[in-house]
Design an enzyme around this catalytic site. Structure first.
Site, PDB file in Angstrom:
ATOM      1  N   GLU A 116       0.803  -1.319   0.038  1.00 11.52           N
ATOM      2  CA  GLU A 116      -0.033  -0.109   0.070  1.00 11.52           C
ATOM      3  C   GLU A 116       0.856   1.254   0.036  1.00 11.52           C
ATOM      4  OE1 GLU A 116      -2.388  -0.119   3.434  1.00 11.52           O
ATOM      5  OE2 GLU A 116      -2.955  -2.278   3.240  1.00 11.52           O
ATOM      6  N   ASP A 120       1.139  10.328   3.823  1.00 16.68           N
ATOM      7  CA  ASP A 120       1.690  11.114   4.714  1.00 16.68           C
ATOM      8  C   ASP A 120       0.687  12.173   5.396  1.00 16.68           C
ATOM      9  OD1 ASP A 120       3.771  12.191   6.227  1.00 16.68           O
ATOM     10  OD2 ASP A 120       4.889  13.093   4.696  1.00 16.68           O
ATOM     11  N   TYR A 233      -7.406   1.796   6.219  1.00 15.95           N
ATOM     12  CA  TYR A 233      -6.417   0.805   5.858  1.00 15.95           C
ATOM     13  C   TYR A 233      -6.436  -0.228   6.804  1.00 15.95           C
ATOM     14  CZ  TYR A 233      -2.991   3.903   8.509  1.00 15.95           C
ATOM     15  OH  TYR A 233      -2.671   4.842   9.578  1.00 15.95           O
ATOM     16  N   LYS A 326      10.728   3.518   3.391  1.00 15.41           N
ATOM     17  CA  LYS A 326      10.894   4.901   3.220  1.00 15.41           C
ATOM     18  C   LYS A 326      11.685   5.399   2.040  1.00 15.41           C
ATOM     19  CE  LYS A 326      10.040   7.243   6.894  1.00 15.41           C
ATOM     20  NZ  LYS A 326       9.203   7.974   7.782  1.00 15.41           N
ATOM     21  N   CYS A 421      28.060  31.361  25.240  1.00 15.66           N
ATOM     22  CA  CYS A 421      26.436  30.916  25.003  1.00 15.66           C
ATOM     23  C   CYS A 421      25.619  31.897  24.703  1.00 15.66           C
ATOM     24  CB  CYS A 421      26.028  30.001  26.280  1.00 15.66           C
ATOM     25  SG  CYS A 421      24.057  29.760  26.150  1.00 15.66           S
ATOM     26  N   CYS A 424      23.086  32.920  27.448  1.00 14.80           N
ATOM     27  CA  CYS A 424      23.357  33.273  28.851  1.00 14.80           C
ATOM     28  C   CYS A 424      24.670  34.067  28.978  1.00 14.80           C
ATOM     29  CB  CYS A 424      23.216  32.315  29.996  1.00 14.80           C
ATOM     30  SG  CYS A 424      24.492  31.129  29.565  1.00 14.80           S
ATOM     31  N   CYS A 439      26.943  24.780  26.473  1.00 18.73           N
ATOM     32  CA  CYS A 439      26.759  25.794  27.919  1.00 18.73           C
ATOM     33  C   CYS A 439      26.900  25.010  28.992  1.00 18.73           C
ATOM     34  CB  CYS A 439      25.594  26.393  27.419  1.00 18.73           C
ATOM     35  SG  CYS A 439      25.119  27.408  28.940  1.00 18.73           S
ATOM     36  N   CYS A 444      21.238  28.296  32.697  1.00 22.97           N
ATOM     37  CA  CYS A 444      21.042  28.940  31.270  1.00 22.97           C
ATOM     38  C   CYS A 444      19.555  28.744  30.885  1.00 22.97           C
ATOM     39  CB  CYS A 444      21.692  28.323  30.512  1.00 22.97           C
ATOM     40  SG  CYS A 444      21.627  28.527  28.595  1.00 22.97           S
TER      41      CYS A 444
HETATM   42  S1  IVH Z   1      -0.516   0.207   8.937  1.00 22.09           S
HETATM   43  C1  IVH Z   1       0.073  -1.525  12.649  1.00 22.09           C
HETATM   44  N1  IVH Z   1      -0.929   1.466   6.458  1.00 22.09           N
HETATM   45  O1  IVH Z   1       2.347   5.354   8.929  1.00 22.09           O
HETATM   46  C2  IVH Z   1      -0.387  -1.112  11.369  1.00 22.09           C
HETATM   47  N2  IVH Z   1      -0.045   2.777   7.904  1.00 22.09           N
HETATM   48  O2  IVH Z   1       4.897   4.864  10.379  1.00 22.09           O
HETATM   49  C3  IVH Z   1      -0.296   0.425  11.447  1.00 22.09           C
HETATM   50  N3  IVH Z   1       0.390   5.190   7.463  1.00 22.09           N
HETATM   51  O3  IVH Z   1       1.005   5.509  12.269  1.00 22.09           O
HETATM   52  C4  IVH Z   1      -0.217   1.178  10.438  1.00 22.09           C
HETATM   53  N4  IVH Z   1      -0.116   5.004   5.260  1.00 22.09           N
HETATM   54  O4  IVH Z   1      -0.225   6.805  10.330  1.00 22.09           O
HETATM   55  C5  IVH Z   1      -0.603   1.795   7.743  1.00 22.09           C
HETATM   56  N5  IVH Z   1      -0.974   2.070   4.315  1.00 22.09           N
HETATM   57  C6  IVH Z   1      -0.752   2.448   5.360  1.00 22.09           C
HETATM   58  C7  IVH Z   1      -0.475   3.542   5.900  1.00 22.09           C
HETATM   59  C8  IVH Z   1       0.131   3.850   7.213  1.00 22.09           C
HETATM   60  C9  IVH Z   1       0.324   5.593   6.281  1.00 22.09           C
HETATM   61  C10 IVH Z   1       1.087   5.785   8.510  1.00 22.09           C
HETATM   62  C11 IVH Z   1       0.489   5.685   9.848  1.00 22.09           C
HETATM   63  C12 IVH Z   1       1.168   4.940  10.916  1.00 22.09           C
HETATM   64  C13 IVH Z   1       2.490   5.428  10.271  1.00 22.09           C
HETATM   65  C14 IVH Z   1       3.468   4.350  10.806  1.00 22.09           C
END
Ligand code: IVH
Length: 678
Positions: A116, A120, A233, A326, A421, A424, A439, A444
């Site tokens: 999937e 973001d 999801y 990522k 610093c 301070c 520092c 401070c």
């Molecule tokens: S599954 C236990 N599916 O990514 C499973 N998360 O880094 C948990 N996110 O907190 C999440 N797209 O906010 C899942 N297709 C996707 C996602 C997804 C974005 C986010 C989600 C999660 C974060 C984790």
């Protein structure tokens, strides 16, 4: 009369159904069948009928999406089960290693995956009862979130109610929970920032921050104007997965009217080529990510079969059955106009690049970290240089390299760490062999500010509302000189601050009061001892059971604690050797914070013994059995080898049981496990 009102009710409900149908076509499926004009007419008609007969208005009516009056704050609510995050991988090799681990732990190689998009935004849980949306909850700290239902109702892709027969057809029970990502599409983000800029307001750094800011609006009208979107999801019932396969759950959600991202793929096991297909999906989307109307920061790969997911379980905060790949940080080129120095909680001086604003992947970047002096030397960066700036999803933007060509002439001004610093004016120190300048002034103001911010932050004492602006004022005015002073703040103190009304002051006092209920490990973490992070604080709390015992512990005893080595032990002893710190703890005790907890002696009965669980146990879930063994000092692993001491076999035990027999490993049942662990 009664009959007339029944008719009217029916008429209104039919109209609502019609509007819901068109909303679904427009917002979820993206293929409207009527014009905006006609749609508006239907909505106006509904609003008219409802305003003439207010008693017939229901919370799940599409008219409720317009948002209502401001509220005073958000109520905290617990999640049905922890909202977890995901472990990350950054390259093909790590991805393949993850798959190998899945094979190893599950004892099988025919694993199907669902790929999937990693959207973001921010995760959000939706609770439905009897097919109606009753609650929208932010992730919060994973176990407790905030009730943002009224705002969530304004999001058009969130169904407010789903007819029973539709749920039934989709195979979803009437009471269920959906988890998914709330996000702000790029176009809405751009428009919102343009509007804000025109009105002289501060702009949001990226769509993710804008989403968080929008869903936590006290005025749901504002949320309604900002056009958030929601993709689901995960489907849960009583906090657990419901379908046999994740891919089925996604299809069912779509069938019930939820927006499920269409850019997903079920990849069925094909000997050792399965992961190649996963990799192809990842690469394909890396090239196409800019064509999407919202931001993604990677791909999520999930094990399809939920039974297998359960078997794989979790590590700390993330499931073993899913992984986030990522994408590499996005980069932009801009001019470095200045370098300033920030002072952190430990007194560390961090050089920060002040940049000419540059748009990177939809976000305007104005500054970037340079980490430390070594990094500045490594980059050879000077003030006035053109630099390449990289931005990853969560991380602070960083300067990646200096650009040097005809169009980008070099800067000339060399940066030097200040001798004093910037906050301070105390002389700055660099200890032999250490990279960082610090520092060392205990008083401070920057250190104090950062210490308070850390103490109040979400993962620590969770005092909502105690952010930069408030802490600046509190420390500048001398109202807070250490963390214990937080607990002496009065309403008058707060009201004397700028832009502080009665309501907000009361909210903050309530938050402060609530923080007193948090467990010992949070307070330990909150003290900000060097090298004592969240995890270490947890182990310390479990081992000592009280602040008093921790205070009295020597280096040797501290080193007995899980994962505590000499460096951490010494830092703790040093902290408590300072009279002012002991006094501080005393004052926290007087303020009635929880400085005692439950001692969890890690028992040793099964120390050194390794267990593997397989099949379904009658009395315990897998997690419970695991906990029982671990509490007795044993270890639970996923795969059987010669080193395994016991295989606990439940019903329908599969290949692991065969393997245990092959290797001559002790096979026991649930009862025998209980005997061993008790
Ligand atoms: S599954 C236990 N599916 O990514 C499973 N998360 O880094 C948990 N996110 O907190 C999440 N797209 O906010 C899942 N297709 C996707 C996602 C997804 C974005 C986010 C989600 C999660 C974060 C984790």
């Amino acid at each position: 009369m009664a009959a007339a009102s029944k008719d009217l009710e029916k008429k209104i409900e039919t109209l609502r159904e019609k509007i819901r149908h068109h909303e679904h076509l427009y917002y979820v499926l993206d293929r409207p069948e009527i014009s905006d004009f006609d749609f508006d007419r239907l909505m106006q008609e509904l609003q008219r009928l409802e305003s003439e007969h207010p008693s017939l208005t229901t919370p799940d009516s599409p008219s409720q999406r317009v948002g209502g009056k401001p509220r005073e704050g958000f109520v905290k609510v617990p999640h049905s089960s922890a909202m977890l995050s995901l472990d990350n991988t950054y390259n093909e090799e790590e991805l393949r290693a993850w798959e190998r681990r899945v094979h190893e732990l599950s004892g099988r190689s025919d694993v199907d995956y669902v790929c999937e998009l990693k959207l973001d935004g921010m995760s959000l849980a939706l609770v439905y009862e009897d097919g109606k949306l009753v609650r929208g909850i932010t992730r919060g700290d994973g176990s407790v979130g905030e009730d943002v239902t009224l705002n969530v109702r304004t999001v058009h892709s969130v169904p407010l109610s789903i007819p029973k027969d539709k749920l039934k057809k989709a195979g979803i029970p009437a009471d269920f929970e959906v988890r998914g990502e709330l996000l702000m599409p790029l176009a809405a983000f751009k428009k919102m920032n343009e509007d804000r800029e025109a009105r002289g307001l501060s702009v949001f750094a990226n769509p993710r921050n804008a989403t968080a800011g929008t869903v936590r609006q006290l005025e749901s009208k504002v949320t309604a104007e900002r056009r958030l979107d929601y993709f689901s999801y995960l489907l849960l019932r009583d906090g657990r997965t419901y379908f046999d396969r994740h891919s089925e759950a996604l299809d069912a959600l779509a069938a019930a009217g939820f927006k499920v991202n269409p850019n997903r793929k079920l990849i069925q096991s094909k000997d050792d080529r399965t992961i190649d297909e996963v990799w192809a999906f990842i690469q394909q989307w890396e090239g196409k990510r800019d064509s999407l109307p919202y931001e993604i920061d990677g791909i999520v790969v999930k094990v399809d079969r939920t039974a297998l997911q359960d078997e794989l379980g979790f590590t700390g905060k993330a499931p073993r059955w899913a992984i986030a790949y990522k994408y590499a940080a996005r980069a932009g080129i801009t001019k470095l106009e200045d370098i300033r120095v920030q002072v952190g909680r430990t007194g560390k001086l961090t050089p920060v690049a002040m940049l000419a604003p540059v748009l990177i992947g939809g976000t305007t970047v104005r500054n970037a970290t340079l980490h430390n002096m070594d990094e500045i030397e490594r980059l050879g960066v000077k003030i006035g240089d053109w630099v390449q700036v990289e931005r990853g999803g969560d991380v602070i933007p960083k300067v990646a390299k200096v650009i040097e060509d005809k169009e980008h002439p070099r800067g000339h001004e060399e940066f030097k760490m200040p001798e004093k610093c910037p906050e301070c004016s105390t002389k700055v120190v660099r200890t032999e062999g250490e990279v960082d300048y610090r520092c060392v002034n205990a008083n401070c103001p920057a250190k104090l500010r950062e210490t308070i911010l850390h103490f109040a932050s979400r993962g620590v004492m969770n005092i909502d509302g105690m952010g930069d602006a408030l802490v600046n004022q509190l420390t500048e005015r001398g109202l807070v000189k250490d963390v214990a002073d937080i607990y002496r703040l009065t309403k008058e103190d707060l009201l004397s601050l700028e832009r502080m009304g009665d309501k907000s002051a009361q909210n903050i006092l309530d938050e402060i009061e609530n923080s007193k209920k948090l467990p010992l490990e949070r307070v330990i973490y909150g003290l900000g001892m060097r090298f004592v992070g969240e995890r270490t604080a947890q182990f310390l709390a479990e081992h000592f059971g009280s602040m008093e015992e921790l205070e009295g512990a020597g280096v040797e005893e501290l080193e007995d604690v899980n994962e505590v080595g000499p460096r951490i032990a010494e830092s703790i002893v040093e902290f408590f050797s300072i009279a002012a710190n002991r006094k501080l703890v005393e004052r926290l005790r007087e303020a009635k914070l929880r400085l005692t907890g439950e001692k969890k002696q890690r028992r040793t009965k099964l120390a050194g013994k390794t267990f593997v669980l397989t099949g379904t146990l009658a009395k315990y879930t897998r997690d419970e059995a695991k906990k029982m063994i671990e509490d007795a000092g044993g270890k639970v692993t996923g795969s059987v080898s010669k080193k395994t001491d016991y295989v606990v076999a439940g019903e329908d035990a599969g290949s692991k049981l065969d393997k245990a027999k092959d290797l001559g490993v002790n096979v026991i049942d649930e009862k025998e496990m209980e005997k061993l662990a008790r």
